[in-house]
Design a protein around this motif. Structure first.
Motif, PDB file in Angstrom:
ATOM      1  N   GLU A   1      37.313  57.877  77.527  1.00 42.21           N
ATOM      2  CA  GLU A   1      36.025  58.538  77.774  1.00 42.21           C
ATOM      3  C   GLU A   1      34.955  57.969  76.847  1.00 42.21           C
ATOM      4  O   GLU A   1      33.819  57.735  77.257  1.00 42.21           O
ATOM      5  N   GLY A   2      35.325  57.721  75.602  1.00 43.48           N
ATOM      6  CA  GLY A   2      34.392  57.136  74.645  1.00 43.48           C
ATOM      7  C   GLY A   2      33.966  55.736  75.049  1.00 43.48           C
ATOM      8  O   GLY A   2      32.784  55.387  74.967  1.00 43.48           O
ATOM      9  N   ARG A   3      34.920  54.933  75.490  1.00 45.36           N
ATOM     10  CA  ARG A   3      34.578  53.574  75.952  1.00 45.36           C
ATOM     11  C   ARG A   3      33.629  53.638  77.140  1.00 45.36           C
ATOM     12  O   ARG A   3      32.674  52.858  77.231  1.00 45.36           O
ATOM     13  N   GLN A   4      33.878  54.578  78.047  1.00 44.21           N
ATOM     14  CA  GLN A   4      33.020  54.719  79.228  1.00 44.21           C
ATOM     15  C   GLN A   4      31.609  55.144  78.824  1.00 44.21           C
ATOM     16  O   GLN A   4      30.624  54.591  79.320  1.00 44.21           O
ATOM     17  N   GLN A   5      31.502  56.118  77.931  1.00 49.20           N
ATOM     18  CA  GLN A   5      30.184  56.582  77.512  1.00 49.20           C
ATOM     19  C   GLN A   5      29.433  55.477  76.776  1.00 49.20           C
ATOM     20  O   GLN A   5      28.229  55.304  76.971  1.00 49.20           O
ATOM     21  N   ASN A   6      30.114  54.702  75.962  1.00 47.07           N
ATOM     22  CA  ASN A   6      29.499  53.574  75.274  1.00 47.07           C
ATOM     23  C   ASN A   6      28.985  52.552  76.295  1.00 47.07           C
ATOM     24  O   ASN A   6      27.869  52.046  76.176  1.00 47.07           O
TER      25      ASN A   6
ATOM     26  N   LYS B   1      33.715  59.138  70.055  1.00 47.09           N
ATOM     27  CA  LYS B   1      34.826  59.643  70.864  1.00 47.09           C
ATOM     28  C   LYS B   1      35.971  58.636  70.914  1.00 47.09           C
ATOM     29  O   LYS B   1      37.143  59.003  70.818  1.00 47.09           O
ATOM     30  N   GLU B   2      35.618  57.375  71.087  1.00 50.34           N
ATOM     31  CA  GLU B   2      36.636  56.334  71.149  1.00 50.34           C
ATOM     32  C   GLU B   2      37.428  56.282  69.832  1.00 50.34           C
ATOM     33  O   GLU B   2      38.663  56.232  69.838  1.00 50.34           O
TER      34      GLU B   2
ATOM     35  N   GLY C   1      29.784  57.677  72.322  1.00 51.66           N
ATOM     36  CA  GLY C   1      30.925  56.982  72.896  1.00 51.66           C
ATOM     37  C   GLY C   1      31.807  56.358  71.835  1.00 51.66           C
ATOM     38  O   GLY C   1      33.038  56.478  71.878  1.00 51.66           O
ATOM     39  N   LYS C   2      31.178  55.709  70.867  1.00 48.67           N
ATOM     40  CA  LYS C   2      31.955  55.095  69.784  1.00 48.67           C
ATOM     41  C   LYS C   2      32.701  56.156  68.978  1.00 48.67           C
ATOM     42  O   LYS C   2      33.852  55.954  68.582  1.00 48.67           O
TER      43      LYS C   2
ATOM     44  N   ASP D   1      24.167  57.777  73.788  1.00 48.25           N
ATOM     45  CA  ASP D   1      25.395  57.534  74.556  1.00 48.25           C
ATOM     46  C   ASP D   1      26.302  56.533  73.853  1.00 48.25           C
ATOM     47  O   ASP D   1      27.521  56.727  73.781  1.00 48.25           O
ATOM     48  N   LYS D   2      25.720  55.469  73.329  1.00 51.83           N
ATOM     49  CA  LYS D   2      26.534  54.465  72.635  1.00 51.83           C
ATOM     50  C   LYS D   2      27.179  55.052  71.384  1.00 51.83           C
ATOM     51  O   LYS D   2      28.371  54.841  71.136  1.00 51.83           O
TER      52      LYS D   2
END
Length: 64
Positions: free
Chosen positions: A31-36, A16-17, A13-14, A9-10
């Motif tokens: 969305e990337g920040r949220q998943q991270n 995607k961010e 997320g990174k 997930d981290k």
């Protein structure tokens, strides 16, 4: 939930961010920040569980 779930997930997320930043896609960036953050939270939950288990073992040993 495992460490690999949190790590995945981290990392995703990174990625995607970063992709969102590079393309100017604010939604992907958010969305990337949220998943991270979810990955970091999973890590914290696992750490707390391990700490509680260790504390329980110490209490059990002290009473035992």
């Amino acid at each position: 939930m495992t460490d690999s779930d949190a790590t995945r997930d981290k990392l995703q997320g990174k990625l995607k961010e970063t992709a969102g930043k590079l393309t100017g896609d604010k939604d992907a960036e958010a969305e990337g920040r949220q998943q991270n953050a979810e990955g970091q939270l999973k890590d914290q939950v696992e750490d707390a569980k391990a700490g509680l288990k260790a504390a329980g073992e110490r209490v059990k040993d002290a009473l035992g």
